[in-house]
Design a protein around this motif. Structure first.
Motif, mmCIF file in Angstrom:
data_model
loop_
_atom_site.group_PDB
_atom_site.id
_atom_site.type_symbol
_atom_site.label_atom_id
_atom_site.label_comp_id
_atom_site.label_asym_id
_atom_site.label_seq_id
_atom_site.Cartn_x
_atom_site.Cartn_y
_atom_site.Cartn_z
ATOM 1 N N GLN A 1 0.206 11.668 8.047
ATOM 2 C CA GLN A 1 0.452 10.278 8.434
ATOM 3 C C GLN A 1 -0.692 9.401 7.992
ATOM 4 O O GLN A 1 -1.842 9.818 7.970
ATOM 5 N N SER A 2 -0.381 8.168 7.685
ATOM 6 C CA SER A 2 -1.455 7.268 7.286
ATOM 7 C C SER A 2 -1.702 6.154 8.285
ATOM 8 O O SER A 2 -2.624 5.381 8.135
ATOM 9 N N ASP A 3 -0.883 6.071 9.316
ATOM 10 C CA ASP A 3 -1.156 5.106 10.383
ATOM 11 C C ASP A 3 -2.057 5.810 11.379
ATOM 12 O O ASP A 3 -1.762 6.914 11.828
ATOM 13 N N ALA B 1 2.562 1.852 0.642
ATOM 14 C CA ALA B 1 2.306 1.351 2.006
ATOM 15 C C ALA B 1 3.560 1.533 2.855
ATOM 16 O O ALA B 1 4.655 1.187 2.437
ATOM 17 N N ASP B 2 3.363 2.085 4.041
ATOM 18 C CA ASP B 2 4.546 2.278 4.882
ATOM 19 C C ASP B 2 4.681 1.097 5.847
ATOM 20 O O ASP B 2 3.749 0.365 6.095
ATOM 21 N N ALA C 1 3.817 0.118 10.767
ATOM 22 C CA ALA C 1 2.614 -0.225 11.538
ATOM 23 C C ALA C 1 2.936 -1.235 12.619
ATOM 24 O O ALA C 1 4.005 -1.827 12.644
ATOM 25 N N ARG D 1 -5.241 3.829 4.934
ATOM 26 C CA ARG D 1 -5.500 3.727 3.505
ATOM 27 C C ARG D 1 -6.183 2.420 3.162
ATOM 28 O O ARG D 1 -6.688 2.233 2.075
ATOM 29 N N ARG D 2 -6.160 1.496 4.118
ATOM 30 C CA ARG D 2 -6.830 0.229 3.867
ATOM 31 C C ARG D 2 -8.143 0.124 4.602
ATOM 32 O O ARG D 2 -8.709 -0.943 4.703
ATOM 33 N N ARG E 1 1.188 -6.980 12.774
ATOM 34 C CA ARG E 1 0.275 -7.107 11.634
ATOM 35 C C ARG E 1 -0.056 -8.526 11.320
ATOM 36 O O ARG E 1 0.823 -9.304 10.973
ATOM 37 N N GLU F 1 -5.132 -4.243 11.526
ATOM 38 C CA GLU F 1 -4.696 -3.346 10.465
ATOM 39 C C GLU F 1 -4.673 -1.938 11.013
ATOM 40 O O GLU F 1 -5.630 -1.503 11.642
ATOM 41 N N GLN F 2 -3.593 -1.230 10.793
ATOM 42 C CA GLN F 2 -3.500 0.131 11.321
ATOM 43 C C GLN F 2 -3.427 1.190 10.236
ATOM 44 O O GLN F 2 -3.485 2.370 10.518
ATOM 45 N N ASP F 3 -3.252 0.805 9.005
ATOM 46 C CA ASP F 3 -3.074 1.784 7.933
ATOM 47 C C ASP F 3 -4.442 2.255 7.458
ATOM 48 O O ASP F 3 -5.267 1.469 6.998
#
Lengths: 173, 100, 697
Positions: free
Chosen positions: C320-322, C476-477, C480, C382-383, C483, C378-380
């Motif tokens: 998961q990325s979140d 990007a999913d 999230a 990857r960022r 936002r 921001e919850q991802d």
């Protein structure tokens, strides 16, 4: 003696029934009214055979003498020509007459015949004045035991008089 | 002596004739006459029973019935007169505006 | 007030919820925060006071009943509103109120500026009331009240951002899935009542009631066989109750609501979906340990599902990325551990893990909340990247949490997880080599846990500052939370948020020391935790324990370490156990360190590693449920229930009544012709009938 009373009964009974039938058969209401008068008189005679003298006389005086006269006055007042072709709706009703009559007669005769052959009791000699049907007996009962219905009836007649007057007047009277 | 049942039989006959007449005749006054006939039949019953049982109450009842019949005749004829004034006809079949 | 001390623990947050619910709209944020936190704080203080006031009694296994009023009394069925304090519920109220208090404090900072501030805290307090009722209840029905109450509050809080569709959907999903579990729970309680004629836990002669667990003690143990599940005995009851636990505590197959529940505000995730509500299932299983001990098939099922869920969720969490989703799957996985412990009979170890997990998971969630806030929602992951120099306090505390959950020695997670693994390895009464298999699954999960948590830390706090990139991260999913990208530099959170993090970090470090497994220390450091709880999980209730009476089910250890001196043979047994324990501990430590190492190396080099699609899409379980369950129900409702039954049958009946009335009327119309003659004819006909009736009579 017995035979006489039976014959008298039959004569007046037949008169009553036949004149009643005649009411139905006449087209002119005036003739029907006259037939009714005959019926009333026959009934009066029957009352006499039942020792109901007062009622018999009252019947002639009040019923035949007053009420029927009123009827005849009104018939003549309205003066409707008798022989007009009359509008009749629901012609089927006419044919119901015989079945209804038949059933009704059957039912009532069933009841009547089960009563049996009980006869009029003979009037005892000594109590002639006290016998039921005399004016005296009716008078005393009327003003003692049955005083309330008597009074109420007088009120009823008052209402009828007022009502008749109100209903029958023309506008602007 | 004449048995009671015969009187009652006559009364029944008269009553039946009156009842049939009420819905056979189309003339308003004729209908009224038949009603009077029925009342008289009942009177006959009352008087005959009163005589057979020795009770004066029956005849008193007849007395009252006659009074009522008189009152009723008066009022009824008054009504018939008003209807006649309205419609010029005594045919009861023409007085049917109360239908659905 | 001291007449009903336990009731006051429950009532304080209820009063808070009522006040905030009724008047909160007009209050200032400060006032709301003070009220909300002080009610929970009062509960916490009261809990500590009562617990340590009765500490020796609780250690003895005494149970303190507090009767408030009789709720239902019908025939042989009785349910009271009455509370029970024993060592199990005592421990629960301690850590629940403590952790909840700090989460409330955190939330006063996190939710600042939100328009529904009062509503949030009203729901949170209501939740506390329900949870405490659940834990302190002394009969199944009252526990069910609390059970449903926490479910309701979970729904309200997940759907807190009610203007967002996905939040509403998530809330509904949570509620519905929970409900399915609740159905099993209710059936279990009913069956229990049917067999034991009572739903109270323990006897209370003062009130003239019998306890279901006392009854259970006298029952024979069901065999280990698949048929036992459907036999209508103890095993059936145990399995049905466990169905409820799978719903509430997010195990296979009813776990699907928990990841979606991350749509709620982060304090909610911390409190409800990490520390308290999801542990209710474990509490229930531990509470009903008497029943489970008589149903070994059920225990095996619990253990298998727990282990399987742990592994399953860990694999998904890896992909998961979140940031919150990772923690959600981590929670599911850790809950699996707790059920694994209960399934092998180590109820105390399971509760111990609940205890330590509450600290470090709440810490991790709150930390992630701090990160999210600092990153302007921001919850991802990857960022993110390189945040450690912008958010030092958050970083330090999450560092502690990370080590704790990975099972690094001397932190709390190490002791509890290790104990569970040891107990499953040495479990008695399981068929064949299940014990070793379960241990292996647990160990594999521990490895994965270390890996994905390291990934989370590395992606968030180390490496390049990816939030400065202008174009969005690849793939990007869109799941999230709320936002709003303000951009700009991340900032550290205010003190209202960092102080709770520090407190919880301290807890995460030291909470484990109350439960050091005896094997490690050779009974030098007593295992307070286990000793405290052993009476609650004893095979026989305290009153019946006597040396002459054989215990119905053998304990997992041949001797429970206690603070009494040991006999010689106990000491020998202890030494053998000790060897196994130390070996396994070393293995666990290695796993933890290796996992962290793998994670560090892999994700430092390649933070944007793309996970396999299967894992990233959660094995398509949600899609499978949708196709298999949701869509058929929708089609059936639409086609059959709506179109056919509602429109044709019900509406048809109602309209038909009207049409019928109309038809009748049209028919009857012909009778009213207005002609006097026909009326008379009918009259005469009626007269004929009546006369005829009398004639025939």
């Amino acid at each position: 003696m017995e035979k006489a009373s039976i014959i008298i009964f039959f004569v007046f009974a037949a008169a009553a029934v036949l004149s009643a039938l005649n009411i139905l058969l006449q087209r002119n209401p005036l003739y029907s009214a006259l037939s009714l008068i005959v019926t009333l008189l026959s009934l009066s005679a029957l009352y006499l055979t039942l020792h109901a003298e007062f009622i018999a006389v009252i019947q002639i005086v009040v019923y035949a003498g007053a009420i029927m006269v009123l009827f005849i006055f009104v018939i003549m007042l309205l003066n409707v020509p008798a022989a007009q072709p009359q509008i009749e709706k629901q012609k089927g009703l006419r044919y119901l007459a015989i079945p209804f009559a038949g059933i009704l007669i059957a039912e009532t005769f069933y009841v009547v015949l089960s009563i049996g052959k009980r006869s009029m009791p003979s009037v005892p000699a000594g109590t002639e004045a006290q016998a039921v049907g005399t004016t005296w007996s009716i008078g005393t009962s009327l003003f003692t035991d049955y005083l309330l219905p008597f009074e109420v009836t007088s009120v009823l007649i008052l209402m009828a008089v007022v009502g008749a007057m109100v209903l029958a007047r023309r506008e602007g009277d | 002596m004449v048995p009671l049942s015969w009187y009652l039989a006559v009364s029944a006959l008269l009553f039946t004739i009156g009842a049939v007449g009420v819905f056979i005749k189309r003339n308003a006054i004729a209908i009224f006459l038949c009603i009077e006939l029925m009342l008289n039949a009942v009177n006959l019953t009352l008087v005959s029973l009163s005589g057979f049982f020795g009770d004066v109450g029956g005849q008193l009842f007849v007395f009252i019935v006659m009074t009522v019949a008189a009152a009723e005749a008066a009022v009824g004829l008054a009504i018939i007169i008003s209807i006649f004034r309205n419609r010029e006809s005594l045919n009861v079949d023409e007085v049917d505006t109360l239908k659905l | 007030m001291m007449k009903h001390p336990l009731a006051n623990i429950i009532l304080a947050p209820l009063i808070g919820a009522a006040v905030l619910g009724l008047f909160g709209k007009r209050m200032s944020e400060r006032a709301i925060g003070i009220i909300a936190c002080s009610t929970v704080g009062a509960s916490a203080i009261l809990s500590f006071y009562i617990f340590f006031g009765h500490a020796s009694a609780l250690e003895n296994g005494d149970k303190i009943h507090e009767y408030l009023f009789t709720w239902i009394s019908v025939g042989s069925f009785r349910a009271d509103f009455s509370l029970l304090l024993d060592s199990l519920s005592g421990i629960y109220i301690l850590f629940i109120t403590f952790v909840a208090f700090w989460i409330h404090v955190f939330a006063t900072g996190y939710m600042r500026g939100d328009k529904g501030y009062w509503r949030f805290f009203a729901y949170m307090n209501l939740f506390m009331f329900s949870m405490l009722t659940l834990v302190l209840a002394d009969n199944f029905l009252l526990m069910f009240v609390g059970w449903e109450g926490v479910g309701l509050c979970s729904y309200l809080l997940i759907g807190y951002y009610f203007t967002k569709d996905f939040a509403n959907d998530a809330a509904k999903k949570a509620f519905v899935v929970n409900r399915i579990g609740d159905f099993g729970f209710a059936l279990g309680v009913m069956l229990l009542f049917f067999k034991s004629q009572t739903i109270f836990y323990f006897d209370d002669p003062a009130r003239g009631i019998h306890g279901a667990f006392n009854w259970a003690m006298h029952q024979s143990t069901d065999p280990i066989a698949w048929s036992a599940i459907f036999a209508g005995g103890m095993t059936t009851i145990a399995v049905l109750l466990f169905v409820g636990a799978t719903g509430k505590s997010a195990q296979l197959p009813l776990y699907v609501w928990l990841p979606d529940a991350m749509a709620g505000p982060t304090p909610v995730s911390a409190l409800i979906h990490a520390a308290t509500m999801v542990t209710a299932g474990v509490y229930m299983v531990a509470r009903a340990s008497s029943i489970y001990k008589h149903a070994p098939t059920a225990m095996l099922i619990v253990a298998i599902i727990g282990a399987a869920t742990a592994l399953f969720a860990a694999t998904i969490g890896l992909a998961q990325s979140d940031i919150k989703k990772v923690l959600a799957y981590s929670t599911i996985s850790q809950l699996g551990y707790m059920f694994l412990a209960c399934g092998v009979g180590a109820f105390a170890a399971g509760i111990f893990h609940v205890f330590t997990h509450a600290f470090f998971k709440a810490l991790l969630f709150l930390g992630s909340g701090s990160v999210i806030l600092g990153m302007h929602h921001e919850q991802d992951m990857r960022r993110m990247g390189g945040l450690k120099k912008y958010m030092p306090a958050t970083f330090a505390t999450m560092f502690v949490g990370w080590l704790a959950i990975s099972g690094v020695p001397l932190l709390s997670g190490f002791f509890s997880k290790d104990e569970i693994l040891y107990r499953s390895f040495t479990a008695q009464g399981l068929p064949d080599s299940w014990a070793k298999v379960l241990w292996f699954v647990g160990a594999a999960t521990a490895l994965l846990t270390a890996i994905y948590m390291t990934r989370l830390m590395v992606m968030t706090f180390w490496g390049g500052e990816r939030f400065r990139d202008s174009e969005p991260a690849p793939g990007a999913d869109s799941t999230a939370g709320a936002r709003e990208h303000h951009g700009g530099t991340p900032h550290e959170s205010p003190r209202s948020m960092t102080v709770p993090l520090i407190v919880l970090a301290i807890g995460a470090v030291f909470a484990g020391y109350v439960g050091v497994p005896a094997g490690l220390s050779g009974a030098a450091i007593p295992n307070y935790f286990e000793h405290l709880l052993e009476r609650s999980f004893a095979s026989n209730p305290p009153e019946l324990v006597s040396p002459a009476v054989p215990l119905e089910v053998p304990d997992q250890h041949s001797a429970n370490p206690s603070i009494h001196p040991l006999s010689d043979e106990d000491r020998a047994d202890l030494q053998a156990d000790q060897k196994t324990e130390i070996t396994l501990t070393i293995v666990s430590t290695l796993i933890a360190l290796v996992g962290i190492g793998i994670g560090w190396v892999s994700f430092k080099r390649q933070p944007l590693w793309k996970p396999p699609r299967l894992l990233e899409n959660k094995y398509y379980v949600d899609e499978a449920y949708d196709a298999a369950v949701v869509q058929p129900i929708k089609q059936a409702s639409r086609g059959v229930l709506w179109k056919f039954i509602d429109v044709r049958i019900i509406d048809g009946a109602v309209n038909g009544a009207g049409v019928l009335a109309g038809l009748l009327g049209t028919g009857m119309r012909y009778l009213q012709s207005g002609l006097a003659r026909s009326y008379v004819a009918v009259l005469v006909l009626g007269a004929l009938l009546i006369i005829g009736y009398f004639v025939i009579k």
